[in-house]
Design a protein around this motif. Structure first.
Motif, PDB file in Angstrom:
ATOM      1  N   SER A   2       0.819  -1.199   0.000  1.00  8.98           N
ATOM      2  CA  SER A   2       0.000   0.000   0.000  1.00  8.98           C
ATOM      3  C   SER A   2       0.858   1.258   0.000  1.00  8.98           C
ATOM      4  O   SER A   2       2.017   1.248   0.379  1.00  8.98           O
ATOM      5  CB  SER A   2      -0.905   0.002   1.228  1.00  8.98           C
ATOM      6  OG  SER A   2      -0.114   0.048   2.386  1.00  8.98           O
ATOM      7  N   GLU A   3       0.247   2.341  -0.425  1.00  5.44           N
ATOM      8  CA  GLU A   3       0.894   3.653  -0.393  1.00  5.44           C
ATOM      9  C   GLU A   3       0.896   4.160   1.052  1.00  5.44           C
ATOM     10  O   GLU A   3      -0.110   4.079   1.741  1.00  5.44           O
ATOM     11  CB  GLU A   3       0.141   4.635  -1.282  1.00  5.44           C
ATOM     12  CG  GLU A   3       0.691   6.023  -1.281  1.00  5.44           C
ATOM     13  CD  GLU A   3       2.033   6.139  -2.001  1.00  5.44           C
ATOM     14  OE1 GLU A   3       2.831   6.994  -1.601  1.00  5.44           O
ATOM     15  OE2 GLU A   3       2.261   5.382  -2.954  1.00  5.44           O
ATOM     16  N   THR A   4       2.020   4.668   1.492  1.00 14.39           N
ATOM     17  CA  THR A   4       2.152   5.183   2.850  1.00 14.39           C
ATOM     18  C   THR A   4       2.722   6.591   2.770  1.00 14.39           C
ATOM     19  O   THR A   4       3.706   6.820   2.084  1.00 14.39           O
ATOM     20  CB  THR A   4       3.084   4.277   3.688  1.00 14.39           C
ATOM     21  OG1 THR A   4       2.559   2.946   3.677  1.00 14.39           O
ATOM     22  CG2 THR A   4       3.179   4.765   5.113  1.00 14.39           C
ATOM     23  N   ASP A   5       2.066   7.528   3.470  1.00 15.54           N
ATOM     24  CA  ASP A   5       2.506   8.920   3.508  1.00 15.54           C
ATOM     25  C   ASP A   5       2.908   9.269   4.938  1.00 15.54           C
ATOM     26  O   ASP A   5       2.220   8.893   5.883  1.00 15.54           O
ATOM     27  CB  ASP A   5       1.379   9.857   3.061  1.00 15.54           C
ATOM     28  CG  ASP A   5       0.856   9.508   1.685  1.00 15.54           C
ATOM     29  OD1 ASP A   5       1.672   9.398   0.761  1.00 15.54           O
ATOM     30  OD2 ASP A   5      -0.369   9.334   1.539  1.00 15.54           O
ATOM     31  N   VAL A   6       3.996  10.013   5.058  1.00 21.67           N
ATOM     32  CA  VAL A   6       4.530  10.393   6.363  1.00 21.67           C
ATOM     33  C   VAL A   6       4.544  11.915   6.460  1.00 21.67           C
ATOM     34  O   VAL A   6       5.044  12.588   5.565  1.00 21.67           O
ATOM     35  CB  VAL A   6       5.964   9.841   6.545  1.00 21.67           C
ATOM     36  CG1 VAL A   6       6.544  10.254   7.887  1.00 21.67           C
ATOM     37  CG2 VAL A   6       5.981   8.326   6.367  1.00 21.67           C
ATOM     38  N   LEU A   7       3.985  12.448   7.538  1.00 22.74           N
ATOM     39  CA  LEU A   7       4.008  13.886   7.806  1.00 22.74           C
ATOM     40  C   LEU A   7       4.936  14.115   8.985  1.00 22.74           C
ATOM     41  O   LEU A   7       4.747  13.547  10.067  1.00 22.74           O
ATOM     42  CB  LEU A   7       2.598  14.387   8.143  1.00 22.74           C
ATOM     43  CG  LEU A   7       2.455  15.866   8.471  1.00 22.74           C
ATOM     44  CD1 LEU A   7       2.849  16.731   7.280  1.00 22.74           C
ATOM     45  CD2 LEU A   7       1.031  16.166   8.920  1.00 22.74           C
ATOM     46  N   TYR A   8       5.955  14.940   8.768  1.00 25.37           N
ATOM     47  CA  TYR A   8       6.956  15.146   9.813  1.00 25.37           C
ATOM     48  C   TYR A   8       7.445  16.592   9.775  1.00 25.37           C
ATOM     49  O   TYR A   8       7.172  17.333   8.842  1.00 25.37           O
ATOM     50  CB  TYR A   8       8.125  14.175   9.635  1.00 25.37           C
ATOM     51  CG  TYR A   8       9.046  14.543   8.498  1.00 25.37           C
ATOM     52  CD1 TYR A   8      10.280  15.129   8.741  1.00 25.37           C
ATOM     53  CD2 TYR A   8       8.669  14.344   7.172  1.00 25.37           C
ATOM     54  CE1 TYR A   8      11.124  15.491   7.706  1.00 25.37           C
ATOM     55  CE2 TYR A   8       9.500  14.707   6.133  1.00 25.37           C
ATOM     56  CZ  TYR A   8      10.725  15.274   6.400  1.00 25.37           C
ATOM     57  OH  TYR A   8      11.547  15.646   5.378  1.00 25.37           O
ATOM     58  N   PRO A  32       6.859   2.441  -2.038  1.00 27.31           N
ATOM     59  CA  PRO A  32       5.766   3.405  -2.221  1.00 27.31           C
ATOM     60  C   PRO A  32       5.469   4.215  -0.959  1.00 27.31           C
ATOM     61  O   PRO A  32       4.406   4.093  -0.361  1.00 27.31           O
ATOM     62  CB  PRO A  32       4.587   2.522  -2.623  1.00 27.31           C
ATOM     63  CG  PRO A  32       4.849   1.232  -1.924  1.00 27.31           C
ATOM     64  CD  PRO A  32       6.352   1.069  -1.914  1.00 27.31           C
ATOM     65  N   LEU A  33       6.421   5.029  -0.554  1.00 25.79           N
ATOM     66  CA  LEU A  33       6.250   5.928   0.586  1.00 25.79           C
ATOM     67  C   LEU A  33       6.545   7.344   0.134  1.00 25.79           C
ATOM     68  O   LEU A  33       7.391   7.555  -0.737  1.00 25.79           O
ATOM     69  CB  LEU A  33       7.226   5.573   1.715  1.00 25.79           C
ATOM     70  CG  LEU A  33       6.909   4.361   2.572  1.00 25.79           C
ATOM     71  CD1 LEU A  33       7.537   3.123   2.005  1.00 25.79           C
ATOM     72  CD2 LEU A  33       7.393   4.605   3.970  1.00 25.79           C
ATOM     73  N   SER A  34       5.855   8.294   0.745  1.00 21.14           N
ATOM     74  CA  SER A  34       6.165   9.699   0.491  1.00 21.14           C
ATOM     75  C   SER A  34       6.288  10.401   1.834  1.00 21.14           C
ATOM     76  O   SER A  34       5.706   9.981   2.832  1.00 21.14           O
ATOM     77  CB  SER A  34       5.090  10.356  -0.374  1.00 21.14           C
ATOM     78  OG  SER A  34       3.859  10.411   0.316  1.00 21.14           O
TER      79      SER A  34
END
Length: 123
Positions: A2-8, A32-34
């Motif tokens: 799955s696509e995983t998005d990280v907010l930091y 597939p990470l952003s």
């Protein structure tokens, strides 16, 4: 996968060092990470969180579900082959409670206070 998005917080030296490490692994393995910087106003709008909330804890989104704090780290680590063992380990009930207490009670507040001090110096 799955696509995983990280907010930091890219302006946090500790946060950016850790996330930069994960981003290098992501790039090297074409995963597939952003990674989104909370200091970008358009990023916050996409995430639907305030800058203050985003600065308090790590946020990760996978398949539309939002994870915050230790659950966010677990989802992130599950997405990185080298760190799946850590996700499994921290998910164990006793270690999860210890990690949650350490992050929520000590680390996240310290990093957030540092964030506020950096913002005050810029103002």
């Amino acid at each position: 996968m799955s696509e995983t998005d990280v907010l930091y917080n890219a302006q946090c030296p500790v946060c950016s060092r850790e996330i930069d490490h994960y981003a290098r692994l992501t790039e090297a393995q074409a995963l597939p990470l952003s990674y989104d910087d909370l200091n970008d106003v358009t990023t916050l709008a996409r995430w639907g969180v305030t800058a203050d909330d985003a600065a308090r804890r790590l946020h990760v989104r996978r398949n539309g579900a939002l994870y915050v704090g230790v659950p966010a780290f677990i989802v992130l680590w599950q997405s990185l082959p080298r760190y799946r063992w850590l996700a499994w380990l921290v998910s164990l009930p006793g270690l999860y409670r210890l990690a949650h207490w350490t992050y929520e009670g000590v680390l996240a507040p310290l990093l957030y206070r540092s964030h506020l001090r950096r913002q005050a110096k810029r103002a």
